[in-house]
Design a protein around this motif. Structure first.
Motif, short mmCIF file in Angstrom:
data_model
loop_
_atom_site.label_atom_id
_atom_site.label_comp_id
_atom_site.label_asym_id
_atom_site.label_seq_id
_atom_site.Cartn_x
_atom_site.Cartn_y
_atom_site.Cartn_z
N ILE A 128 0.81 -1.23 0.00
CA ILE A 128 0.00 0.00 0.00
C ILE A 128 0.84 1.28 0.00
N GLY A 129 2.16 1.17 0.21
CA GLY A 129 2.99 2.37 0.28
C GLY A 129 3.27 2.96 -1.09
N LEU A 130 3.24 4.27 -1.20
CA LEU A 130 3.47 4.94 -2.48
C LEU A 130 4.83 4.56 -3.05
N PHE A 131 5.87 4.77 -2.23
CA PHE A 131 7.24 4.49 -2.66
C PHE A 131 7.42 3.00 -2.98
N GLY A 132 7.02 2.15 -2.01
CA GLY A 132 7.21 0.71 -2.16
C GLY A 132 6.51 0.15 -3.37
N SER A 133 5.25 0.55 -3.57
CA SER A 133 4.49 -0.04 -4.67
C SER A 133 5.03 0.45 -6.02
N ILE A 134 5.45 1.73 -6.09
CA ILE A 134 6.00 2.22 -7.35
C ILE A 134 7.27 1.46 -7.71
N ILE A 135 8.18 1.33 -6.72
CA ILE A 135 9.44 0.61 -6.96
C ILE A 135 9.13 -0.82 -7.41
N ASN A 136 8.20 -1.47 -6.72
CA ASN A 136 7.89 -2.86 -7.06
C ASN A 136 7.23 -2.98 -8.42
N SER A 137 6.38 -1.98 -8.76
CA SER A 137 5.71 -2.05 -10.07
C SER A 137 6.72 -1.83 -11.20
N MET A 138 7.88 -1.21 -10.84
CA MET A 138 8.91 -1.04 -11.87
C MET A 138 9.72 -2.31 -12.05
N GLY A 139 9.38 -3.34 -11.30
CA GLY A 139 10.05 -4.62 -11.47
C GLY A 139 11.18 -4.84 -10.50
N ILE A 140 11.41 -3.89 -9.59
CA ILE A 140 12.46 -4.08 -8.60
C ILE A 140 11.78 -4.56 -7.30
N ALA A 141 12.17 -5.72 -6.84
CA ALA A 141 11.58 -6.24 -5.61
C ALA A 141 12.13 -5.44 -4.44
N PHE A 142 11.22 -4.76 -3.72
CA PHE A 142 11.66 -3.97 -2.57
C PHE A 142 10.76 -4.30 -1.39
N ASP A 143 11.37 -4.84 -0.32
CA ASP A 143 10.57 -5.17 0.86
C ASP A 143 11.47 -5.10 2.09
N HIS A 144 11.25 -4.09 2.90
CA HIS A 144 12.16 -3.92 4.04
C HIS A 144 11.93 -4.96 5.14
N THR A 145 10.84 -5.71 5.05
CA THR A 145 10.64 -6.73 6.07
C THR A 145 11.36 -8.03 5.69
N ALA A 146 11.74 -8.15 4.44
CA ALA A 146 12.34 -9.40 4.00
C ALA A 146 13.83 -9.26 3.70
N SER A 147 14.22 -8.14 3.08
CA SER A 147 15.61 -8.01 2.65
C SER A 147 16.37 -7.06 3.58
N PRO A 148 17.49 -7.52 4.15
CA PRO A 148 18.30 -6.62 5.01
C PRO A 148 18.73 -5.36 4.27
#
Lengths: 290, 380
Positions: A128-148
């Protein structure tokens, strides 16, 4: 020996002594007291000497947290100090732009720490985050709960967004304090923009930049609220900084003795580093041969 | 240092700087109005005026830091009005002690030469020579903040001199120094300027400083040139009341006077025959001007006028005492040597010789002066 004639002057200093005693010395002595005892419960305690200190200094997880802490503070300073100075140099010098940019810069500084954490927690969420969803929709997996790495990136963004304005404001104040004639003299000497920055602005900002560096170092070295709100020190132990580890030890596991020994070591590290920074900054750039 | 420029200029021909019809208007404030001046390298050029009279605005335009709103500047016959400050050959010394804070004294003095691209050995020679001239050669390793104010200003002056620019501007360079240092540095500067081949422009608020530096003077007030010329000549013939006011400290005293049939009247009861320098005055109303140093509390000669006055204020200025008095028809300041005390309200007598009067007409223009161009020994 005239100086000592007015003994009553000491009374004027008493309130400060009282305040410092209650705010710093007494709590610190309590911690010192804890650090040399093994506490089982109220009234049940054993004197253990320096045992907790030895154990703490040998703790591998503390070493990891310490290196993590150094890396974090180092990165924070490397980004925030030059960025802050650049922003200060780019800020308008007169007109309505001054108050506008000052207010805009000061906004992040007014927001409480835990709120900052929450804002960025939501902002960078992949769903639901603006930044997170945009980055992810660009094909870059971004998740601060999973990746250090993503957790670190989010923390750095948060920290830089929150505290670079402080550096910028201090640097701006330093810049405004330079008399106009210095710039005139530089122009008459035919000095380039870089030379003006290097030999006039930077040396004249030494004082405020020292303060900015010390403040930013201490603050970032003591960081707690942001990683606590974001991931609680995770994923894994990747954002477990010294203060997070300390709180886990003291509040989570209720190991008061080791936590107290840890606190004292922590305090001494910060103190020693600030002293080193201060000494170095006092001498850097003095009498240099350009 | 003269060898640097020896190929460009022959030493016999002085360099000139010409200002034509210069105006400077910022917003609605007129900083300078119709300035026409010629500065030469053969003697120091002092610009005397009060604070905010336009001295600094004038220097900024001379340096090329500001462009005049109207008018042109020529150096040696070449128009430089639009040439940027970086391309001009200018050095400047300020009221504040301006040096590069993180560079040593040596590096500070060397900085203009480095920018100009001199060789290392040559830089070294010039820096040491200039430092020696200003007596800071034993401080070359220090930082500006480790020096006293006087030494910091010496460094700034050395930096300006070493550049060997066509134009050397000094904006009240001694004002932030204490009395003793100021005297010392002023004497040295006079000697340095004598050897220097540049056009030197020096601003000050103090008439005594202008007198000591000699050379040529420009009196400036509210952005306008009041009078210019050789310093001593201007001092002895201030062409207007305003000029006399600026070029006297304390400001010149005015007495309204009436001249009729070979005699002059001051107020009700003082009447005296016209002294020789006023003998050709026509009958009418005049303003007599007299400098405070020509007023005395004791009779000094037969022809002295005796004026009855009441003490209003007495102030001690250095080793002199300024006594402000009220004569009824005029107010004056008497300058007495030494520290005196005068009771406020006391009735005293003030003596003045009519041969010291400057005579101005009602428009404020000089009609007769005591010297009429003859150079007199200077007071105090």
């Amino acid at each position: 020996m005239e100086k000592w004639d007015n003994n009553k002057a000491w009374f004027l200093v008493l309130p400060v002594f009282a305040i410092v005693a209650f705010s710093a010395v007494i709590p610190l002595m309590t911690v010192v007291n804890y650090s040399v005892q093994d506490i089982f419960g109220p009234g049940q305690r054993v004197f253990v000497g320096a045992e907790w200190f030895k154990a703490t200094l040998a703790d591998r997880r503390l070493h990891e947290a310490l290196w993590r802490q150094f890396l974090f503070s180092g990165l924070v300073l490397l980004i925030e100090m030059p960025l802050g100075v650049m922003i200060a140099l780019a800020m308008p010098k007169r007109g309505w732009g001054v108050s506008f940019s000052l207010v805009t810069l000061a906004l992040p500084l007014l927001i409480p720490w835990n709120v900052i954490g929450t804002i960025w927690l939501i902002f960078t969420r992949p769903d639901i985050g603006l930044f997170g969803s945009i980055i992810n929709s660009m094909g870059i997996a971004f998740d601060h709960t999973a990746s250090p790495l993503d957790a670190w990136i989010t923390l750095m963004l948060m920290e830089v967004w929150h505290w670079t304005p402080l550096v910028a404001l201090l640097a701006y104040a330093g810049l405004r304090a330079i008399p106009e004639v210095y710039y005139q003299a530089a122009k008459i000497d035919g000095a380039s923009a870089w030379a003006t920055f290097r030999y006039i602005q930077l040396p004249k900002m030494r004082g405020v930049l020292t303060i900015a560096l010390l403040l930013r170092f201490m603050d970032s070295f003591l960081i707690y609220a942001e990683p606590f709100v974001l991931t609680g020190g995770g994923p894994g132990n990747s954002t477990t900084f010294l203060s997070i580890y300390l709180v886990k030890l003291a509040v989570g596991q209720f190991d008061l003795g080791p936590a107290a020994a840890f606190s004292i070591i922590y305090f001494l590290i910060v103190l020693a580093l600030c002293f080193v920074f201060y000494q170095v900054l006092q001498n850097v750039g003095r009498g240099e041969k350009a | 240092m003269s060898e640097i420029r020896s190929d460009k200029h022959t030493p016999e021909k002085p360099e000139t700087l010409l200002l034509r019809n210069i105006d400077k208007v910022v917003g609605r404030d007129v900083h300078l109005e119709n300035i026409n001046l010629e500065f030469e390298s053969s003697a120091i050029n002092v610009v005397l005026g009060r604070t905010l009279s336009g001295k600094t605005s004038l220097l900024r335009i001379l340096a090329g830091l500001d462009r005049p709103t109207r008018g042109t500047i020529e150096i040696n016959g070449k128009d430089v009005t639009g040439v940027s400050v970086r391309k001009r050959s200018v050095a400047m010394v300020y009221q504040q002690f301006i040096n590069y804070p993180s560079l040593s004294i040596y590096e500070n003095i060397a900085s203009p030469l480095k920018i100009a691209g001199f060789k290392k050995a040559e830089i070294d020679r010039h820096v040491r020579k200039t430092a020696e001239m200003l007596h800071i050669d034993d401080l070359l390793d220090r930082l500006p903040t480790e020096l006293s104010g006087g030494q910091q200003q010496r460094t700034a002056i050395a930096r300006a001199l070493v550049k060997d620019a066509e134009l050397l501007l000094l904006d009240e360079p001694l004002v932030n120094l204490d009395y003793k240092l100021r005297e010392e540095l002023r004497l040295e500067l006079q000697e340095i300027f004598r050897q220097h081949k540049s056009i030197v422009v020096y601003t000050t608020t103090e008439p005594s400083e202008a007198l000591m530096l000699e050379g040529n003077i420009v009196l400036i007030d509210q952005g306008c040139v009041i009078q210019s010329g050789p310093t001593r000549k201007v001092y002895h013939n201030p062409a207007a009341l305003k000029a006399a006011e600026i070029f006297s400290d304390p400001p010149i005293n005015y007495i309204d006077a009436t001249v009729q049939a070979g005699t002059a009247c001051l107020g009700q009861d003082i009447e005296f025959p016209l002294p020789p320098h006023m003998s050709s005055l026509l009958s009418g109303e005049y303003i007599f001007g007299v400098r405070s140093s020509h007023l005395f509390l004791l009779r000094t000669g037969e022809s002295d006028l005796e004026m009855h006055a009441k003490v209003e204020l007495s102030e001690i200025n250095g080793s002199e005492t300024f006594i402000h008095v009220d004569c009824g028809y005029c107010q004056m300041v008497v300058q007495e040597d030494g520290v005196r005390s005068a009771r406020i309200g006391a009735e005293i007598k003030v003596y003045v010789s009519p041969s010291c009067f400057f005579v101005y007409n009602k428009e404020g223009n000089l009609v007769a002066s005591p010297s009429n161009g003859v150079v007199q020994p200077m007071p105090g």
